[in-house]
Design a protein around this motif. Structure first.
Motif, PDB file in Angstrom:
ATOM      1  N   GLU A 164       0.639  -1.004   0.035  1.00  0.00           N
ATOM      2  CA  GLU A 164      -0.419  -0.172   0.347  1.00  0.00           C
ATOM      3  C   GLU A 164       0.982   0.860  -0.033  1.00  0.00           C
ATOM      4  O   GLU A 164       0.442   2.906  -0.169  1.00  0.00           O
ATOM      5  CB  GLU A 164      -0.946  -0.150   1.199  1.00  0.00           C
ATOM      6  N   LEU A 165       2.245   1.461   0.244  1.00  0.00           N
ATOM      7  CA  LEU A 165       3.338   2.185  -0.278  1.00  0.00           C
ATOM      8  C   LEU A 165       3.083   2.899  -1.192  1.00  0.00           C
ATOM      9  O   LEU A 165       3.215   4.585  -1.509  1.00  0.00           O
ATOM     10  CB  LEU A 165       4.263   2.357   0.408  1.00  0.00           C
ATOM     11  N   ARG A 166       2.933   2.176  -2.571  1.00  0.00           N
ATOM     12  CA  ARG A 166       3.001   2.437  -3.714  1.00  0.00           C
ATOM     13  C   ARG A 166       1.965   4.028  -3.749  1.00  0.00           C
ATOM     14  O   ARG A 166       2.169   4.663  -4.214  1.00  0.00           O
ATOM     15  CB  ARG A 166       1.893   1.893  -4.777  1.00  0.00           C
ATOM     16  N   THR A 167       0.917   4.059  -3.245  1.00  0.00           N
ATOM     17  CA  THR A 167       0.442   4.822  -3.376  1.00  0.00           C
ATOM     18  C   THR A 167      -0.345   6.130  -2.826  1.00  0.00           C
ATOM     19  O   THR A 167       0.305   7.364  -3.178  1.00  0.00           O
ATOM     20  CB  THR A 167      -1.520   4.902  -2.959  1.00  0.00           C
ATOM     21  N   THR A 168       0.998   6.175  -1.851  1.00  0.00           N
ATOM     22  CA  THR A 168       1.481   6.802  -0.430  1.00  0.00           C
ATOM     23  C   THR A 168       3.139   7.650  -1.176  1.00  0.00           C
ATOM     24  O   THR A 168       2.097   9.172  -0.852  1.00  0.00           O
ATOM     25  CB  THR A 168       1.804   5.947   0.211  1.00  0.00           C
ATOM     26  N   LEU A 169       3.364   6.819  -1.630  1.00  0.00           N
ATOM     27  CA  LEU A 169       5.001   7.314  -3.027  1.00  0.00           C
ATOM     28  C   LEU A 169       3.938   8.108  -3.886  1.00  0.00           C
ATOM     29  O   LEU A 169       4.488   9.269  -4.008  1.00  0.00           O
ATOM     30  CB  LEU A 169       5.855   5.786  -3.291  1.00  0.00           C
ATOM     31  N   ARG A 170       3.692   7.839  -4.615  1.00  0.00           N
ATOM     32  CA  ARG A 170       2.800   8.588  -5.395  1.00  0.00           C
ATOM     33  C   ARG A 170       2.848  10.264  -5.494  1.00  0.00           C
ATOM     34  O   ARG A 170       2.814  10.786  -5.818  1.00  0.00           O
ATOM     35  CB  ARG A 170       1.520   7.957  -6.075  1.00  0.00           C
ATOM     36  N   TRP A 171       1.287   9.926  -4.660  1.00  0.00           N
ATOM     37  CA  TRP A 171       0.861  11.486  -3.963  1.00  0.00           C
ATOM     38  C   TRP A 171       1.615  12.012  -3.266  1.00  0.00           C
ATOM     39  O   TRP A 171       1.830  13.280  -3.190  1.00  0.00           O
ATOM     40  CB  TRP A 171      -0.080  10.908  -3.615  1.00  0.00           C
TER      41      TRP A 171
END
Length: 331
Positions: free
Chosen positions: A223-230
């Motif tokens: 779930e880090l991916r969404t946090t990282l993107r934004w």
């Protein structure tokens, strides 16, 4: 030697790692343990606006109401229960401040900008160094325009900022039509920082018992991916925006990635339950070791180095890159 000190909403932090609002941060002894492990600040477990409202009416729903002929008595009892609920949380703030030397951030989970916001001033008076508003409004009415929903967030922030002088962060989800514009407006309404993203109970279905229930409350590393993107996009759009990145942070490597993307601080929750409070020290050690390997002396030396506006190909942060990724793989 690598230095982990940083600033968040004007507060001095010895580490960019913050303990997120959770059950662990309702226990002062656990928070003392977190401080000893090297955490930079703690966000107290949220008090819910619904909790404040519902506990005042719970007595009457249970059959102890006095509304039949005694409306003044009912008002008195409701006010008493409400005051008692709030006072318990105020005491948590006071106790935490008396035992900790690191910043203590109070947290309120809210969904409206009503009179309850006066409670924020009590938290400030109790010694809270800052306030984090955890807001998630799920619009289920098809006749409600998106602007109406966003205006509720703005009204909450506006109301709170009229009550307190301490810094205020807004913790939000990524469910917005134009997240960049929303965060920019929230900052204009007075938000000192934005925490992305809040994690909330999500539904699940048991196909054997044919019942509804809740899915796992813990995040996963993916779930880090969404946090990282934004984090990268928002930090790249506004280099003065303070972001506290949350959800999916399960390792020191994840912390470094978020700082490179432009996060000011990073919040831990699920990993504290799964690996224990000692993981804070392990993450701090990883960050320091990594920094020294890259000859970085401070967090500011590399923060935002790989944000949306700092890389040659910002499309890497956009969904369009999904197809480019696979087309490149076929070459």
């Amino acid at each position: 030697m690598a230095e982990l000190k940083t600033k968040y909403m004007g507060l001095e932090l010895r580490s960019p790692i913050i303990a997120a609002s959770c059950g662990l941060t309702s226990d002062v002894e656990k928070m003392v343990e977190m401080e000893e492990a090297g955490v930079g600040a703690v966000v107290l477990k949220s008090i819910f606006e619904e909790q404040i409202n519902q506990e005042t009416s719970g007595v009457f729903n249970a059959g102890y109401g006095m509304s039949d002929g005694y409306p003044e008595a009912e008002d008195y009892i409701k006010a008493y229960i409400r005051s008692n609920t709030i006072q318990k949380y105020v005491e948590l703030v006071r106790n935490a401040k008396s035992r900790l030397s690191i910043p203590v951030i109070a947290s309120v989970n809210c969904f409206s900008g009503g009179e309850w916001v006066s409670f924020a001033r009590q938290l400030q008076d109790a010694g809270a160094d800052a306030l984090e508003l955890n807001v998630f409004i799920l619009p289920v009415n098809e006749f409600t325009e998106s602007a109406e929903v966003e205006n509720v967030y703005f009204e909450i922030m506006k109301s709170i900022k009229e009550q307190v002088k301490i810094p205020v962060a807004i913790k939000i989800s990524h469910y917005f039509t134009n997240l960049s514009a929303f965060v920019d407006k929230m900052k204009a309404y007075g938000a000192n920082a934005t925490t992305i993203f809040n994690r909330f109970y999500e539904p699940d279905i048991n196909i054997n018992s044919l019942t509804m229930g809740a899915a796992s409350v813990f995040s996963t590393a993916t779930e880090l991916r969404t946090t990282l993107r934004w984090t990268g996009i928002l930090a790249g759009k506004d280099k003065n925006l303070e972001i506290s990145a949350s959800t999916g942070v399960h390792s020191g490597e994840a912390v470094v990635k978020l700082l490179l993307a432009g996060a000011t601080t990073v919040q831990l929750c699920s990993v504290l339950y799964e690996k224990g409070i000692s993981v804070i020290g392990e993450m701090n050690t990883f960050i320091k070791t990594w920094m020294e390997s890259k000859a970085f002396e401070s967090i500011d030396d590399f923060r935002g180095m790989l944000s949306y506006s700092s890389i040659d190909n910002p499309d890497l942060y956009e969904r369009a890159q999904f197809m480019k990724y696979f087309s490149n793989k076929s070459n």
